[in-house]
Design an enzyme around this catalytic site. Sequence first.
Site, PDB file in Angstrom:
ATOM      1  N   ARG A   1       2.035   1.901  -3.464  1.00 32.52           N
ATOM      2  CA  ARG A   1       0.926   2.457  -4.254  1.00 32.52           C
ATOM      3  C   ARG A   1       0.657   3.913  -3.867  1.00 32.52           C
ATOM      4  NH1 ARG A   1      -4.055  -1.060  -3.521  1.00 32.52           N
ATOM      5  NH2 ARG A   1      -4.935   0.659  -4.691  1.00 32.52           N
TER       6      ARG A   1
ATOM      7  N   CYS B   1      -4.668   4.300  12.985  1.00 32.31           N
ATOM      8  CA  CYS B   1      -4.156   3.404  14.017  1.00 32.31           C
ATOM      9  C   CYS B   1      -5.110   2.214  14.164  1.00 32.31           C
ATOM     10  CB  CYS B   1      -4.035   4.173  15.335  1.00 32.31           C
ATOM     11  SG  CYS B   1      -3.569   3.133  16.729  1.00 32.31           S
TER      12      CYS B   1
ATOM     13  N   ASN C   1     -12.145   5.199  -6.149  1.00 29.58           N
ATOM     14  CA  ASN C   1     -10.679   5.330  -6.171  1.00 29.58           C
ATOM     15  C   ASN C   1     -10.156   5.918  -4.877  1.00 29.58           C
ATOM     16  OD1 ASN C   1     -10.954   4.370  -8.721  1.00 29.58           O
ATOM     17  ND2 ASN C   1     -10.627   6.337  -9.742  1.00 29.58           N
ATOM     18  N   VAL C   2      -8.968   5.466  -4.523  1.00 30.02           N
ATOM     19  CA  VAL C   2      -8.358   5.898  -3.266  1.00 30.02           C
ATOM     20  C   VAL C   2      -7.230   6.900  -3.526  1.00 30.02           C
ATOM     21  CG1 VAL C   2      -8.955   3.721  -2.117  1.00 30.02           C
ATOM     22  CG2 VAL C   2      -6.744   3.908  -3.281  1.00 30.02           C
TER      23      VAL C   2
ATOM     24  N   TYR D   1       0.830  -1.212   0.000  1.00 29.40           N
ATOM     25  CA  TYR D   1       0.000   0.000   0.000  1.00 29.40           C
ATOM     26  C   TYR D   1       0.860   1.256   0.000  1.00 29.40           C
ATOM     27  CZ  TYR D   1      -4.581  -2.086   0.109  1.00 29.40           C
ATOM     28  OH  TYR D   1      -5.723  -2.739  -0.263  1.00 29.40           O
TER      29      TYR D   1
ATOM     30  N   GLY E   1     -15.151   3.981 -16.079  1.00 32.78           N
ATOM     31  CA  GLY E   1     -13.897   3.271 -15.779  1.00 32.78           C
ATOM     32  C   GLY E   1     -13.980   2.334 -14.591  1.00 32.78           C
ATOM     33  N   THR E   2     -15.132   1.689 -14.440  1.00 32.65           N
ATOM     34  CA  THR E   2     -15.243   0.688 -13.368  1.00 32.65           C
ATOM     35  C   THR E   2     -15.770  -0.621 -13.946  1.00 32.65           C
ATOM     36  OG1 THR E   2     -16.338   0.061 -11.300  1.00 32.65           O
ATOM     37  CG2 THR E   2     -17.503   1.687 -12.659  1.00 32.65           C
TER      38      THR E   2
ATOM     39  N   HIS F   1     -14.534   4.056  -1.039  1.00 33.07           N
ATOM     40  CA  HIS F   1     -13.575   3.061  -0.531  1.00 33.07           C
ATOM     41  C   HIS F   1     -12.416   3.703   0.225  1.00 33.07           C
ATOM     42  CE1 HIS F   1     -15.134   0.048  -3.798  1.00 33.07           C
ATOM     43  NE2 HIS F   1     -15.961   0.191  -2.779  1.00 33.07           N
TER      44      HIS F   1
ATOM     45  N   ASN G   1     -16.382   3.045 -20.774  1.00 33.82           N
ATOM     46  CA  ASN G   1     -15.425   1.997 -20.392  1.00 33.82           C
ATOM     47  C   ASN G   1     -14.742   1.466 -21.645  1.00 33.82           C
ATOM     48  OD1 ASN G   1     -14.214  -0.534 -19.330  1.00 33.82           O
ATOM     49  ND2 ASN G   1     -15.513  -0.123 -17.559  1.00 33.82           N
TER      50      ASN G   1
HETATM   51  C1  BJW Z   1     -10.974   2.090 -18.561  1.00 29.10           C
HETATM   52  C2  BJW Z   1      -9.751   2.620 -18.912  1.00 29.10           C
HETATM   53  C3  BJW Z   1      -9.782   3.860 -19.531  1.00 29.10           C
HETATM   54  C4  BJW Z   1      -9.340   0.772 -17.986  1.00 29.10           C
HETATM   55  N1  BJW Z   1     -10.946   4.465 -19.753  1.00 29.10           N
HETATM   56  N2  BJW Z   1     -12.119   2.692 -18.807  1.00 29.10           N
HETATM   57  C5  BJW Z   1     -23.375  -8.218  -3.303  1.00 29.10           C
HETATM   58  C6  BJW Z   1     -23.154  -9.235  -4.213  1.00 29.10           C
HETATM   59  C7  BJW Z   1     -21.927  -9.921  -4.212  1.00 29.10           C
HETATM   60  C8  BJW Z   1     -20.922  -9.598  -3.306  1.00 29.10           C
HETATM   61  C9  BJW Z   1     -21.162  -8.598  -2.419  1.00 29.10           C
HETATM   62  C10 BJW Z   1     -22.368  -7.933  -2.412  1.00 29.10           C
HETATM   63  N3  BJW Z   1     -22.306  -6.987  -1.430  1.00 29.10           N
HETATM   64  C11 BJW Z   1     -21.101  -7.047  -0.837  1.00 29.10           C
HETATM   65  C12 BJW Z   1     -20.372  -8.031  -1.404  1.00 29.10           C
HETATM   66  C13 BJW Z   1     -18.995  -8.433  -1.019  1.00 29.10           C
HETATM   67  C14 BJW Z   1     -17.921  -7.560  -1.628  1.00 29.10           C
HETATM   68  C15 BJW Z   1     -18.009  -7.650  -3.148  1.00 29.10           C
HETATM   69  O1  BJW Z   1     -18.504  -6.775  -3.818  1.00 29.10           O
HETATM   70  N4  BJW Z   1     -17.480  -8.711  -3.712  1.00 29.10           N
HETATM   71  C16 BJW Z   1     -17.512  -8.897  -5.173  1.00 29.10           C
HETATM   72  C17 BJW Z   1     -16.101  -8.747  -5.744  1.00 29.10           C
HETATM   73  C18 BJW Z   1     -18.088 -10.239  -5.454  1.00 29.10           C
HETATM   74  N5  BJW Z   1     -18.017  -6.198  -1.169  1.00 29.10           N
HETATM   75  C19 BJW Z   1     -17.494  -5.823   0.001  1.00 29.10           C
HETATM   76  O2  BJW Z   1     -16.921  -6.601   0.745  1.00 29.10           O
HETATM   77  C20 BJW Z   1     -17.653  -4.362   0.375  1.00 29.10           C
HETATM   78  N6  BJW Z   1     -18.145  -4.262   1.706  1.00 29.10           N
HETATM   79  C21 BJW Z   1     -19.406  -4.517   2.011  1.00 29.10           C
HETATM   80  O3  BJW Z   1     -20.223  -4.812   1.176  1.00 29.10           O
HETATM   81  O4  BJW Z   1     -19.686  -4.399   3.343  1.00 29.10           O
HETATM   82  C22 BJW Z   1     -20.913  -4.957   3.811  1.00 29.10           C
HETATM   83  C23 BJW Z   1     -20.628  -6.418   4.083  1.00 29.10           C
HETATM   84  C24 BJW Z   1     -19.709  -6.736   5.052  1.00 29.10           C
HETATM   85  C25 BJW Z   1     -19.468  -8.076   5.313  1.00 29.10           C
HETATM   86  C26 BJW Z   1     -20.113  -9.055   4.588  1.00 29.10           C
HETATM   87  C27 BJW Z   1     -21.014  -8.703   3.566  1.00 29.10           C
HETATM   88  C28 BJW Z   1     -21.276  -7.367   3.337  1.00 29.10           C
HETATM   89  C29 BJW Z   1     -16.309  -3.676   0.403  1.00 29.10           C
HETATM   90  C30 BJW Z   1     -15.707  -3.554  -0.948  1.00 29.10           C
HETATM   91  C31 BJW Z   1     -14.333  -2.915  -0.821  1.00 29.10           C
HETATM   92  C32 BJW Z   1     -13.592  -2.886  -2.143  1.00 29.10           C
HETATM   93  N7  BJW Z   1     -12.241  -2.516  -1.865  1.00 29.10           N
HETATM   94  C33 BJW Z   1     -11.315  -2.406  -2.990  1.00 29.10           C
HETATM   95  C34 BJW Z   1      -9.893  -2.173  -2.424  1.00 29.10           C
HETATM   96  C35 BJW Z   1      -9.727  -0.745  -1.905  1.00 29.10           C
HETATM   97  C36 BJW Z   1      -8.355  -0.512  -1.385  1.00 29.10           C
HETATM   98  C37 BJW Z   1      -7.311  -0.586  -2.466  1.00 29.10           C
HETATM   99  O5  BJW Z   1      -7.267   0.305  -3.324  1.00 29.10           O
HETATM  100  O6  BJW Z   1      -6.527  -1.541  -2.451  1.00 29.10           O
HETATM  101  O7  BJW Z   1     -11.705  -1.314  -3.839  1.00 29.10           O
HETATM  102  S1  BJW Z   1     -11.353  -3.819  -4.082  1.00 29.10           S
HETATM  103  C38 BJW Z   1     -11.084  -2.889  -5.557  1.00 29.10           C
HETATM  104  O8  BJW Z   1     -12.233  -3.041  -6.433  1.00 29.10           O
HETATM  105  C39 BJW Z   1     -11.032  -1.421  -5.124  1.00 29.10           C
HETATM  106  C40 BJW Z   1     -11.851  -0.757  -6.199  1.00 29.10           C
HETATM  107  O9  BJW Z   1     -12.358   0.479  -5.751  1.00 29.10           O
HETATM  108  C41 BJW Z   1     -12.918  -1.775  -6.483  1.00 29.10           C
HETATM  109  C42 BJW Z   1     -13.580  -1.636  -7.823  1.00 29.10           C
HETATM  110  O10 BJW Z   1     -12.665  -1.794  -8.854  1.00 29.10           O
HETATM  111  P1  BJW Z   1     -12.751  -0.809 -10.111  1.00 29.10           P
HETATM  112  O11 BJW Z   1     -12.461   0.565  -9.686  1.00 29.10           O
HETATM  113  O12 BJW Z   1     -14.001  -1.048 -10.829  1.00 29.10           O
HETATM  114  O13 BJW Z   1     -11.465  -1.266 -10.956  1.00 29.10           O
HETATM  115  P2  BJW Z   1     -11.314  -2.507 -11.931  1.00 29.10           P
HETATM  116  O14 BJW Z   1      -9.876  -2.732 -12.140  1.00 29.10           O
HETATM  117  O15 BJW Z   1     -12.126  -3.659 -11.467  1.00 29.10           O
HETATM  118  O16 BJW Z   1     -11.942  -2.030 -13.308  1.00 29.10           O
HETATM  119  C43 BJW Z   1     -11.324  -1.028 -14.094  1.00 29.10           C
HETATM  120  C44 BJW Z   1     -12.222  -0.796 -15.281  1.00 29.10           C
HETATM  121  O17 BJW Z   1     -11.711   0.309 -15.999  1.00 29.10           O
HETATM  122  C45 BJW Z   1     -12.275  -1.982 -16.260  1.00 29.10           C
HETATM  123  O18 BJW Z   1     -13.630  -2.248 -16.556  1.00 29.10           O
HETATM  124  C46 BJW Z   1     -11.545  -1.462 -17.497  1.00 29.10           C
HETATM  125  O19 BJW Z   1     -12.087  -1.947 -18.717  1.00 29.10           O
HETATM  126  C47 BJW Z   1     -11.737   0.020 -17.382  1.00 29.10           C
HETATM  127  N8  BJW Z   1     -10.694   0.850 -17.960  1.00 29.10           N
HETATM  128  N9  BJW Z   1      -8.739   1.717 -18.533  1.00 29.10           N
HETATM  129  C48 BJW Z   1     -12.088   3.816 -19.382  1.00 29.10           C
HETATM  130  N10 BJW Z   1      -8.603   4.445 -19.928  1.00 29.10           N
END
Ligand code: BJW
Length: 270
Positions: free
Chosen positions: A85, A146, A121-122, A82, A208-209, A138, A234
């Site tokens: 990053r 802490c 995004n972070v 982290y 972009g998600t 996020h 996207n």
């Molecule tokens: C372009 C491009 C360009 C490239 N132009 N486009 C309901 C159903 C199923 C599961 C769940 C649900 N509810 C909750 C869950 C569980 C879980 C979850 O969602 N799991 C799924 C993966 C199945 N969610 C959680 O756990 C969340 N908490 C929660 O729900 O709490 C309540 C709860 C608690 C306990 C039990 C149950 C419920 C928390 C989610 C936290 C996500 N954290 C992260 C890490 C953050 C820290 C870090 O940065 O390391 O967040 S994971 C990661 O994914 C990060 C991102 O914000 C997040 C989303 O990713 P993002 O931004 O979409 O990126 P990519 O890489 O996936 O996509 C990039 C896109 O850009 C692509 O499509 C490309 O094509 C495109 N692209 N270049 C335009 N130039």
Amino acid sequence: MSETLDDAATIARVAARLAAAERIAVITGAGISAESGLRTFRGATSAELPPDMQSLWKEFDPATLATPAAFARDPAMVSKWYDCRRLGCLAATPNPGHLALAALQRLMEAKGAGLTLLTQNVDRLHQRAGSRDVVELHGTIMDWRCTQTGQHLTPSDSAFEAYPPKSPFSTEGLLRPDVVWFGEMLPEAAVELAREAAASCDVFMSVGTSAVVYPAAGFLFEAKGNGAYTVEVNLEATPASTAVDASLRGSSSVLLPAILRAAFGEGALR
Ligand code: BJW
């Protein structure tokens, strides 16, 4: 990236909706920061990007790093990942996609309307581009907290001296990034603001998600259910693509400025 006639027609339709909107909501993901040099988590990256800019989690499995369990198991490795990053985010600069969203917010406010920017995004690049009141679903990698007391600090611009970094707030505590890991709750206030935006917007844009992480991915569907016109920008198809009213396939750094110019004229980005 070349723009097809289909793209041009869709851009014109989206632009007309934005120009007429009273309330816009936008949710962004890692793709909008890809062309600032930050790697995405999953999915495609733009062909113009350097070869090392592959999906972060081809090298590191998210299930093993972005979880409380991973930090508990190996806090040195996770905190070092982290911190690397964090330094990468500090070195990056906003790209035309970030700047276009900041300009859109200013244009909306100038006409007495509003734009809520939700981001997964972070990296804080939206704020550095000039966007205001950004809703960080996020958390942010720029602040750390802490593990014992929950107190926050913003680290200096250099790397921590050792990993895991020790907390200055307690004898036993470590510092962890103030981000939301899998299985953790999103900040309540951020979710509330996202729900309000999804309930009240005329236009909802997803940029972009990969639209696979919940609850963030659900806000577009809430907005659609409330009658909003929905748009996706996207490089590739996502689970949201078939649900939206307009799907634009391409880079956000090209498409967002093009949409703004079509909606508000050539001066929109100044
Ligand atoms: C372009 C491009 C360009 C490239 N132009 N486009 C309901 C159903 C199923 C599961 C769940 C649900 N509810 C909750 C869950 C569980 C879980 C979850 O969602 N799991 C799924 C993966 C199945 N969610 C959680 O756990 C969340 N908490 C929660 O729900 O709490 C309540 C709860 C608690 C306990 C039990 C149950 C419920 C928390 C989610 C936290 C996500 N954290 C992260 C890490 C953050 C820290 C870090 O940065 O390391 O967040 S994971 C990661 O994914 C990060 C991102 O914000 C997040 C989303 O990713 P993002 O931004 O979409 O990126 P990519 O890489 O996936 O996509 C990039 C896109 O850009 C692509 O499509 C490309 O094509 C495109 N692209 N270049 C335009 N130039």
